[in-house]
Scaffold this motif. Structure first.
Motif, PDB file in Angstrom:
ATOM      1  N   ALA A 125      -5.757 -20.853 -77.556  1.00  0.00           N
ATOM      2  CA  ALA A 125      -6.261 -21.672 -78.669  1.00  0.00           C
ATOM      3  C   ALA A 125      -6.758 -20.762 -79.781  1.00  0.00           C
ATOM      4  CB  ALA A 125      -7.382 -22.563 -78.173  1.00  0.00           C
ATOM      5  N   GLU A 126      -6.482 -21.174 -81.012  1.00  0.00           N
ATOM      6  CA  GLU A 126      -6.891 -20.360 -82.158  1.00  0.00           C
ATOM      7  C   GLU A 126      -7.903 -21.154 -82.971  1.00  0.00           C
ATOM      8  OE1 GLU A 126      -3.659 -19.345 -84.724  1.00  0.00           O
ATOM      9  OE2 GLU A 126      -4.646 -17.492 -85.367  1.00  0.00           O
ATOM     10  N   ASP A 127      -9.163 -20.867 -82.762  1.00  0.00           N
ATOM     11  CA  ASP A 127     -10.207 -21.560 -83.510  1.00  0.00           C
ATOM     12  C   ASP A 127     -10.737 -20.588 -84.553  1.00  0.00           C
ATOM     13  OD1 ASP A 127     -12.438 -22.737 -84.526  1.00  0.00           O
ATOM     14  OD2 ASP A 127     -13.165 -23.489 -82.614  1.00  0.00           O
ATOM     15  N   ARG A 128     -10.201 -20.746 -85.766  1.00  0.00           N
ATOM     16  CA  ARG A 128     -10.535 -19.757 -86.805  1.00  0.00           C
ATOM     17  C   ARG A 128     -12.019 -19.742 -87.127  1.00  0.00           C
ATOM     18  NH1 ARG A 128      -5.295 -20.596 -90.736  1.00  0.00           N
ATOM     19  NH2 ARG A 128      -3.957 -19.128 -89.654  1.00  0.00           N
ATOM     20  N   ALA A 130     -14.491 -20.469 -85.141  1.00  0.00           N
ATOM     21  CA  ALA A 130     -15.246 -19.821 -84.063  1.00  0.00           C
ATOM     22  C   ALA A 130     -15.052 -18.314 -84.075  1.00  0.00           C
ATOM     23  CB  ALA A 130     -14.809 -20.400 -82.723  1.00  0.00           C
ATOM     24  N   ALA A 131     -13.912 -17.880 -84.644  1.00  0.00           N
ATOM     25  CA  ALA A 131     -13.614 -16.437 -84.640  1.00  0.00           C
ATOM     26  C   ALA A 131     -14.377 -15.672 -85.728  1.00  0.00           C
ATOM     27  CB  ALA A 131     -12.114 -16.230 -84.818  1.00  0.00           C
ATOM     28  N   ILE A 132     -14.994 -16.402 -86.655  1.00  0.00           N
ATOM     29  CA  ILE A 132     -15.603 -15.729 -87.818  1.00  0.00           C
ATOM     30  C   ILE A 132     -16.624 -14.657 -87.416  1.00  0.00           C
ATOM     31  CG2 ILE A 132     -17.176 -16.116 -89.769  1.00  0.00           C
ATOM     32  CD1 ILE A 132     -15.518 -18.538 -90.509  1.00  0.00           C
ATOM     33  N   PRO A 133     -17.591 -14.943 -86.529  1.00  0.00           N
ATOM     34  CA  PRO A 133     -18.569 -13.896 -86.197  1.00  0.00           C
ATOM     35  C   PRO A 133     -17.905 -12.630 -85.636  1.00  0.00           C
ATOM     36  CG  PRO A 133     -19.300 -16.033 -85.387  1.00  0.00           C
ATOM     37  CD  PRO A 133     -17.900 -16.216 -85.859  1.00  0.00           C
ATOM     38  N   ARG A 134     -16.912 -12.826 -84.758  1.00  0.00           N
ATOM     39  CA  ARG A 134     -16.232 -11.664 -84.174  1.00  0.00           C
ATOM     40  C   ARG A 134     -15.476 -10.879 -85.261  1.00  0.00           C
ATOM     41  NH1 ARG A 134     -11.200 -10.991 -82.950  1.00  0.00           N
ATOM     42  NH2 ARG A 134     -10.620 -13.190 -83.034  1.00  0.00           N
ATOM     43  N   LEU A 135     -14.828 -11.608 -86.166  1.00  0.00           N
ATOM     44  CA  LEU A 135     -14.072 -10.936 -87.225  1.00  0.00           C
ATOM     45  C   LEU A 135     -15.002 -10.192 -88.187  1.00  0.00           C
ATOM     46  CD1 LEU A 135     -11.421 -13.704 -87.962  1.00  0.00           C
ATOM     47  CD2 LEU A 135     -11.014 -11.465 -86.905  1.00  0.00           C
ATOM     48  N   GLN A 160      -8.473 -16.774 -94.236  1.00  0.00           N
ATOM     49  CA  GLN A 160      -7.762 -17.920 -93.652  1.00  0.00           C
ATOM     50  C   GLN A 160      -8.745 -18.900 -93.016  1.00  0.00           C
ATOM     51  OE1 GLN A 160      -5.104 -15.636 -91.130  1.00  0.00           O
ATOM     52  NE2 GLN A 160      -3.338 -16.231 -92.369  1.00  0.00           N
ATOM     53  N   ALA A 161      -9.876 -18.364 -92.549  1.00  0.00           N
ATOM     54  CA  ALA A 161     -10.901 -19.222 -91.938  1.00  0.00           C
ATOM     55  C   ALA A 161     -11.905 -19.715 -92.976  1.00  0.00           C
ATOM     56  CB  ALA A 161     -11.621 -18.450 -90.835  1.00  0.00           C
ATOM     57  N   ASN A 162     -11.568 -19.520 -94.254  1.00  0.00           N
ATOM     58  CA  ASN A 162     -12.421 -19.978 -95.360  1.00  0.00           C
ATOM     59  C   ASN A 162     -13.777 -19.309 -95.408  1.00  0.00           C
ATOM     60  OD1 ASN A 162     -10.650 -21.740 -96.562  1.00  0.00           O
ATOM     61  ND2 ASN A 162     -11.111 -23.339 -95.041  1.00  0.00           N
ATOM     62  N   ASP A 163     -13.842 -18.061 -95.000  1.00  0.00           N
ATOM     63  CA  ASP A 163     -15.113 -17.344 -95.149  1.00  0.00           C
ATOM     64  C   ASP A 163     -15.362 -17.066 -96.629  1.00  0.00           C
ATOM     65  OD1 ASP A 163     -17.421 -16.330 -94.169  1.00  0.00           O
ATOM     66  OD2 ASP A 163     -16.589 -14.487 -93.341  1.00  0.00           O
TER      67      ASP A 163
END
Ligand code: FES
Length: 562
Positions: A125-128, A130-135, A160-163
Motif C-alpha cells: 500500500a502506498e499512503d503518501r 503517511a510517508a511524509i514524516p519518513r520522507l 506528490q504528497a502535497n507537502d
C-alpha cells in the motif's frame, strides 16, 4: 505452465471500480515452477513493473526501478540474497529491500504462493500522506550527507504528497544558517530567491527551485557543529544605538544578544528591519553583500513568517559584523572623502524637492560609463540630486551603466587568471543597486541615501577592468517580446545551473531576480539582455586555478598588491 505475462493478459476483465482497484494492486503472475532458484523476472502488476527474485530462501517481489535513477534492477547481478544494480553499483537485500550500498531502500511487495503453486503479488500500500514524516527525515539525511540525488527524489515524493514547498526549503535553511562559519551568505540568499520563484512552477516541477535551494546549503563549507546564538539581552531604550555600536566594533555576539532581546520583547518587524539596514549601510560591506543579504533576510521572513526571525537574523549578524568595510580601502577613498564633505541630512532636503521626470540623466550616465574619475563620482551624483534626479533615478542610471558594461564585457577575459575581475564583479552592480533601492523604499533617509550612493559608486567601479584592458564590442541578445515573459525565461534559465558551480549559479539566480524587478520598474529590457548574456556565456570556473595562480604570485613575490 503459464508465464507471468500470459497470466496478466488472460485475467478476467474487471466488473466494477472495486474490482479494478483489486486487479491493479494484486495479480497472479505465474506458477512457482516458473521461478527457478537464481531467476530474476519482471512482471506487471497493474501499471507497475515488479521484479520477482527466487533465492534459496524464497521468492521475493520488489520494484524493478532502482531508487537511484530508475534503471531496471532485472539487469543487475544476484548474489545470495543481494541484488546489485549494475548501473551505479547500489546493492539491495531482496527480502527486505534494504539498501546495503547506496542511499535508499527499494520498495518490496508481498508474494503469496497458493497450494496449486500459483503466485500472487500484491503491491505494498502506498499512503503518501503517511510517508511524509519518513520522507522528511530522508531529506534531512540527504542534506546532512550532501546527497543531492536523495534530496531530489524525496522532494519530488513530498510534492506528490502535497507537502508544503516553502517549509521544505526552510528545513535546509534552518539546518544551514547556524552552520555558516561567519554568518550565512549566498546559500540562504539563493534559498530565498528560490522561494520567491516557487509560484512560477506547479506540481513536481517545483522541485527545481527547492532542490536548487538545498544545493546551496550543501555546497557552502560548514562546520560540523552549529553555532549557538548568545542569550538575549534585556531590551532597553538605547538598544538600537548599542546594537549599531556593537556591529561597528565587530562585537558580533553582543550585537546578536541585543537583537535577540529586541525580538523577544516584540519590537515591530519594520523597526528591526531599520536596525539591520542602517548597520548594513554604515559601510560598503563586502562589495555590497551586507545589503543584499539583509534584503534577502527580510524577503525570506515575508515569505515564511516573522517567527523565524531569531534564526534568520541572528545568524545574519556575523556576516554584517565581520564584513569587509570596503569604504576604508584605498580604491574608495576619493569617493568617501568627497561624500564626507557633505551632510547626508542636508542632501535629504534636496531630495524632497526632486523632479525626476524632467531630470536629464545624460551627464551622469556619461560620467559613470565612459568618463568620470573616481574622485568625481560623488560630485556627479550630488549634482544629479541637486537638479532633481531623486534617488530612484540615480539607481536607474547605476543599473543601466552596469548593464551596458555587461553587454560589452570581453567574455574571454574571464579566463585571465592574473586578473581577479570577472562576470560576478559585474553582476553585483545590479543586485546591489536593487538592494539599495529596496532599502530606500522601506527606510527613506540618510542611511538609505548612503547605500544608494555606494551603488552609484559601484556602477562606475565595474569599469575598472576595461579601464586597463579594452572595451569590447557591444553584443546583442534576443529576448522574448515582453519584459514579463523574458524575465520568466531568464529566472528559469538561472535555475538550470549551466555554469556547474554553486557560486556562479547563486549569482545567476539573484541577478535574474533583481534584473526582473529593475526592468519592470523602468520598462527597459537592457538589464534583462545583460543578464541573458551573463547566463548564456560560458564562464570559467576559475576558483581553484585562480587561487593557485594568485597564491604563487603572492608567495613568490611576483606581484605586489595594494
Ligand atoms: S540506477 Fe541503480 S545504482 Fe544507479
Amino acid at each position: 505452465m503459464t508465464n507471468a505475462n500470459e497470466s496478466i493478459q488472460n485475467a478476467p476483465a474487471p466488473h466494477s471500480s472495486t474490482d479494478q482497484v483489486a486487479h491493479e494492486n494484486s495479480t497472479v503472475v505465474g506458477n512457482i515452477s516458473d521461478f527457478a532458484e537464481g531467476v530474476m523476472k519482471v512482471v506487471h502488476v497493474g501499471h507497475r513493473r515488479v521484479l520477482l527474485v527466487r533465492t534459496a530462501k524464497g521468492l521475493y517481489a520488489l520494484d524493478n526501478a532502482c531508487p537511484h535513477q530508475g534503471y531496471g534492477l532485472a539487469r543487475g547481478d544476484l548474489a545470495g540474497d543481494t541484488v546489485t544494480c549494475i548501473w551505479h553499483n547500489w546493492k539491495f537485500a531482496v527480502d527486505t529491500g534494504e539498501c546495503v550500498v547506496g542511499e535508499e531502500n527499494v520498495r518490496t511487495h508481498s508474494v503469496l504462493i497458493h497450494e496449486d503453486g500459483t503466485v500472487r503479488v500484491t503491491l505494498a500500500a502506498e499512503d503518501r500522506q503517511a510517508a511524509i514524516p519518513r520522507l522528511r527525515e530522508s531529506v534531512d539525511s540527504g542534506l546532512r550527507k550532501g546527497y543531492l540525488g536523495q534530496v531530489a527524489r524525496d522532494v519530488v515524493r513530498l510534492l506528490q504528497a502535497n507537502d508544503n514547498p516553502g517549509e521544505l526549503v526552510w528545513r535546509a535553511i534552518e539546518w544551514g544558517a547556524p552552520r555558516a562559519e561567519y554568518g550565512w551568505g549566498h546559500s540562504v540568499a539563493l534559498a530565498t530567491d528560490c522561494i520567491t520563484l516557487l509560484d512560477r512552477y506547479e506540481g513536481v516541477d517545483r522541485a527545481l527551485p527547492i532542490v536548487q535551494a538545498f544545493s546551496g546549503i550543501v555546497a557552502e563549507n560548514r562546520p560540523e557543529m552549529p553555532s549557538v546564538l548568545p542569550e538575549p539581552t534585556v531590551m532597553t531604550a538605547d538598544a538600537r544605538l548599542r546594537f549599531r555600536s556593537a556591529i561597528e566594533r565587530e562585537a558580533v555576539e553582543e550585537a546578536q544578544s541585543l537583537l535577540r532581546g529586541a525580538l523577544l520583547s516584540g519590537v515591530e518587524p519594520a523597526i528591526i528591519r531599520e536596525w539591520l539596514t542602517s548597520v548594513a549601510s554604515d559601510h560598503f560591506l563586502n562589495y555590497g553583500h551586507g545589503a543584499i543579504y539583509t534584503q534577502k533576510a527580510f524577503e525570506l521572513l515575508d515569505h515564511l513568517g516573522w517567527d523565524r526571525a531569531d534564526t534568520v537574523l541572528g545568524h545574519l549578524v556575523p556576516a554584517i559584523g565581520y564584513g569587509t568595510r570596503e569604504d576604508r580601502l584605498p580604491y574608495m577613498r576619493p569617493f568617501m572623502k568627497a561624500m564626507q564633505e557633505h551632510s547626508l541630512e542636508t542632501i535629504m532636503q534636496t531630495i524632497d524637492r526632486e523632479d525626476p521626470a524632467s531630470w536629464d540623466s545624460s551627464s551622469l550616465s556619461e560620467a559613470l560609463l565612459n568618463g568620470g574619475k573616481r574622485a568625481d563620482v560623488f560630485g556627479e551624483s550630488f549634482a544629479a540630486l541637486q537638479s532633481g534626479s531623486g534617488v530612484d533615478r540615480l539607481l536607474d542610471v547605476a543599473v543601466a551603466t552596469v548593464s551596458e558594461r555587461m553587454m560589452r564585457f570581453v567574455a574571454t577575459d574571464d579566463f585571465d587568471l592574473s586578473d581577479d575581475f570577472g562576470w560576478l564583479d559585474l553582476t553585483h552592480g545590479i543586485t546591489f543597486a536593487n538592494a539599495a533601492r529596496w532599502q530606500w523604499e522601506h527606510h527613506r533617509g540618510p542611511d538609505a541615501l548612503r547605500q544608494a550612493l555606494f551603488a552609484v559608486w559601484l556602477s562606475h567601479w565595474t569599469g575598472r577592468h576595461e579601464w586597463h584592458t579594452k572595451i569590447g564590442e557591444r553584443d546583442t541578445v534576443q529576448l522574448d517580446a515582453s519584459i514579463a515573459t523574458a524575465s520568466r525565461v531568464l529566472t528559469h534559465e538561472s535555475l538550470l545551473d549551466r555554469s556547474g558551480s554553486f557560486i556562479v549559479t547563486a549569482h545567476g539566480v539573484k541577478t535574474a531576480v533583481a534584473a526582473e524587478r529593475e526592468a519592470l520598474r523602468t520598462g527597459s529590457p537592457v538589464v534583462l539582455e545583460a543578464t541573458a548574456r551573463f547566463l548564456r556565456t560560458p564562464k570559467m570556473e576559475r576558483f581553484v586555478a585562480a587561487n593557485v595562480q594568485q597564491s604563487v604570485d603572492f608567495l613568490t613575490g611576483r606581484t605586489q598588491r595594494e
